[in-house]
Design a protein around this motif. Structure first.
Motif, short mmCIF file in Angstrom:
data_model
loop_
_atom_site.label_atom_id
_atom_site.label_comp_id
_atom_site.label_asym_id
_atom_site.label_seq_id
_atom_site.Cartn_x
_atom_site.Cartn_y
_atom_site.Cartn_z
N PRO A 49 17.21 -13.53 4.90
CA PRO A 49 17.96 -12.92 6.01
C PRO A 49 19.48 -13.05 5.88
CG PRO A 49 16.80 -14.89 6.75
CD PRO A 49 16.37 -14.63 5.33
N SER A 50 19.96 -13.94 5.02
CA SER A 50 21.40 -14.11 4.87
C SER A 50 22.01 -13.13 3.86
CB SER A 50 21.73 -15.55 4.45
OG SER A 50 21.26 -15.81 3.14
N VAL A 51 21.16 -12.34 3.20
CA VAL A 51 21.64 -11.39 2.20
C VAL A 51 20.98 -10.03 2.48
CG1 VAL A 51 21.64 -10.87 -0.28
CG2 VAL A 51 21.82 -13.23 0.48
N PRO A 52 21.72 -8.93 2.37
CA PRO A 52 21.10 -7.63 2.59
C PRO A 52 19.90 -7.44 1.66
CG PRO A 52 23.47 -7.39 2.38
CD PRO A 52 23.14 -8.83 2.03
N PRO A 53 18.78 -6.90 2.17
CA PRO A 53 17.62 -6.71 1.32
C PRO A 53 17.94 -5.80 0.15
CG PRO A 53 17.19 -5.96 3.57
CD PRO A 53 18.60 -6.43 3.52
N CYS A 54 17.34 -6.10 -0.97
CA CYS A 54 17.64 -5.33 -2.18
C CYS A 54 16.40 -4.68 -2.75
CB CYS A 54 18.28 -6.26 -3.21
SG CYS A 54 18.68 -5.44 -4.76
N ASP A 55 15.42 -5.47 -3.16
CA ASP A 55 14.28 -4.92 -3.88
C ASP A 55 13.08 -5.83 -3.71
OD1 ASP A 55 12.62 -3.59 -5.59
OD2 ASP A 55 13.82 -3.90 -7.37
N LEU A 56 12.04 -5.31 -3.10
CA LEU A 56 10.79 -6.05 -2.92
C LEU A 56 9.70 -5.18 -3.53
CD1 LEU A 56 11.30 -7.14 0.79
CD2 LEU A 56 11.77 -8.48 -1.26
N SER A 57 9.55 -5.24 -4.84
CA SER A 57 8.73 -4.28 -5.56
C SER A 57 7.54 -4.93 -6.24
CB SER A 57 9.57 -3.58 -6.62
OG SER A 57 10.66 -2.94 -6.02
N ALA A 58 6.59 -4.09 -6.61
CA ALA A 58 5.43 -4.51 -7.38
C ALA A 58 5.32 -3.61 -8.60
CB ALA A 58 4.17 -4.40 -6.54
N THR A 59 4.67 -4.10 -9.63
CA THR A 59 4.47 -3.31 -10.84
C THR A 59 3.05 -3.48 -11.34
OG1 THR A 59 5.08 -5.07 -12.38
CG2 THR A 59 6.87 -3.71 -11.54
N ILE A 60 2.63 -2.54 -12.16
CA ILE A 60 1.40 -2.71 -12.93
C ILE A 60 1.76 -2.44 -14.39
CG2 ILE A 60 -0.18 -2.14 -11.06
CD1 ILE A 60 -0.49 0.64 -12.26
N GLY A 61 0.95 -2.94 -15.29
CA GLY A 61 1.24 -2.78 -16.71
C GLY A 61 2.41 -3.64 -17.14
N ALA A 62 2.63 -4.76 -16.48
CA ALA A 62 3.76 -5.64 -16.77
C ALA A 62 3.51 -6.44 -18.04
CB ALA A 62 4.01 -6.58 -15.60
N SER A 63 4.59 -6.91 -18.65
CA SER A 63 4.48 -7.77 -19.82
C SER A 63 5.56 -8.83 -19.78
CB SER A 63 4.61 -6.95 -21.11
OG SER A 63 5.96 -6.54 -21.30
N GLU A 64 5.33 -9.91 -20.49
CA GLU A 64 6.31 -10.98 -20.54
C GLU A 64 7.58 -10.51 -21.24
OE1 GLU A 64 4.80 -14.70 -22.02
OE2 GLU A 64 2.88 -14.37 -21.03
N GLU A 65 7.45 -9.61 -22.20
CA GLU A 65 8.59 -9.14 -22.97
C GLU A 65 9.49 -8.19 -22.18
OE1 GLU A 65 9.60 -6.84 -27.16
OE2 GLU A 65 7.52 -7.32 -26.66
N PHE A 66 8.88 -7.22 -21.48
CA PHE A 66 9.67 -6.18 -20.81
C PHE A 66 9.79 -6.37 -19.30
CE2 PHE A 66 7.98 -4.14 -24.66
CZ PHE A 66 9.18 -3.91 -25.30
N GLY A 67 8.93 -7.17 -18.70
CA GLY A 67 9.05 -7.43 -17.27
C GLY A 67 8.22 -6.53 -16.40
N TYR A 68 8.14 -5.24 -16.69
CA TYR A 68 7.30 -4.35 -15.90
C TYR A 68 6.95 -3.10 -16.70
CZ TYR A 68 11.71 -1.94 -14.79
OH TYR A 68 12.91 -1.31 -14.85
N GLY A 69 5.90 -2.47 -16.27
CA GLY A 69 5.46 -1.22 -16.89
C GLY A 69 5.69 -0.07 -15.91
N TYR A 70 4.82 0.03 -14.89
CA TYR A 70 4.96 1.05 -13.86
C TYR A 70 5.48 0.37 -12.60
CZ TYR A 70 2.04 3.62 -17.09
OH TYR A 70 1.55 4.21 -18.21
N LEU A 71 6.65 0.76 -12.19
CA LEU A 71 7.35 0.11 -11.07
C LEU A 71 7.14 0.89 -9.79
CD1 LEU A 71 9.41 -1.99 -9.97
CD2 LEU A 71 11.21 -0.40 -10.71
N PHE A 72 6.69 0.20 -8.75
CA PHE A 72 6.60 0.75 -7.41
C PHE A 72 7.70 0.07 -6.60
CE2 PHE A 72 2.35 0.61 -9.23
CZ PHE A 72 2.00 1.94 -9.16
N ALA A 73 8.84 0.72 -6.46
CA ALA A 73 10.03 0.09 -5.88
C ALA A 73 10.14 0.36 -4.40
CB ALA A 73 11.28 0.59 -6.59
N PHE A 74 10.54 -0.68 -3.69
CA PHE A 74 10.81 -0.61 -2.25
C PHE A 74 12.20 -1.20 -2.04
CE2 PHE A 74 6.29 -1.33 -2.90
CZ PHE A 74 5.77 -0.21 -2.29
N GLY A 75 13.18 -0.37 -1.77
CA GLY A 75 14.51 -0.88 -1.51
C GLY A 75 15.49 -0.55 -2.58
#
Length: 112
Positions: free
Chosen positions: A86-112
């Motif tokens: 609450p002390s910082v403007p919301p930025c990104d609360l997202s989920a992904t599928i197809g994620a990997s340790e190397e790249f971080g995400y595959g298919y990004l479902f972004a909110f924000g």
């Protein structure tokens, strides 16, 4: 600029039982309630800082990203609860599928 994001996550993955399309139901295949002190082997921190407290996952840092190290069969449903600091403007609360340790995400479902 988003500096901190607190995620309160109850990570739940379900798989669709597709044996009969008329009566298909989601089956729980994995859940994480974060009721421990360490992140654990099921997670890989890609960027930022992560900690667990009071059954909640807290991520800190611009672009903070954490992925599960587990693999799942196709046809999944992802559910999670998230709150922004609450002390910082919301930025990104997202989920992904197809994620990997190397790249971080595959298919990004972004909110924000």
């Amino acid at each position: 600029m988003c500096i901190r994001v607190f995620l309160i996550v109850s990570a739940i993955l379900g798989a669709l039982n597709t044996s009969d399309a008329q009566t298909a139901e989601w089956q729980l295949v994995w859940t994480d309630t974060f009721d421990r002190s360490e992140i654990g082997r099921d997670w890989h921190l890609v960027k930022g800082e992560a900690r667990l407290k009071d059954g909640k996952l807290f991520l800190k840092g611009a672009g903070a990203t954490i992925v599960t190290t587990l693999s799942f069969k196709p046809d999944v449903r992802i559910e999670f609860d998230a709150l922004a600091d609450p002390s910082v403007p919301p930025c990104d609360l997202s989920a992904t599928i197809g994620a990997s340790e190397e790249f971080g995400y595959g298919y990004l479902f972004a909110f924000g």
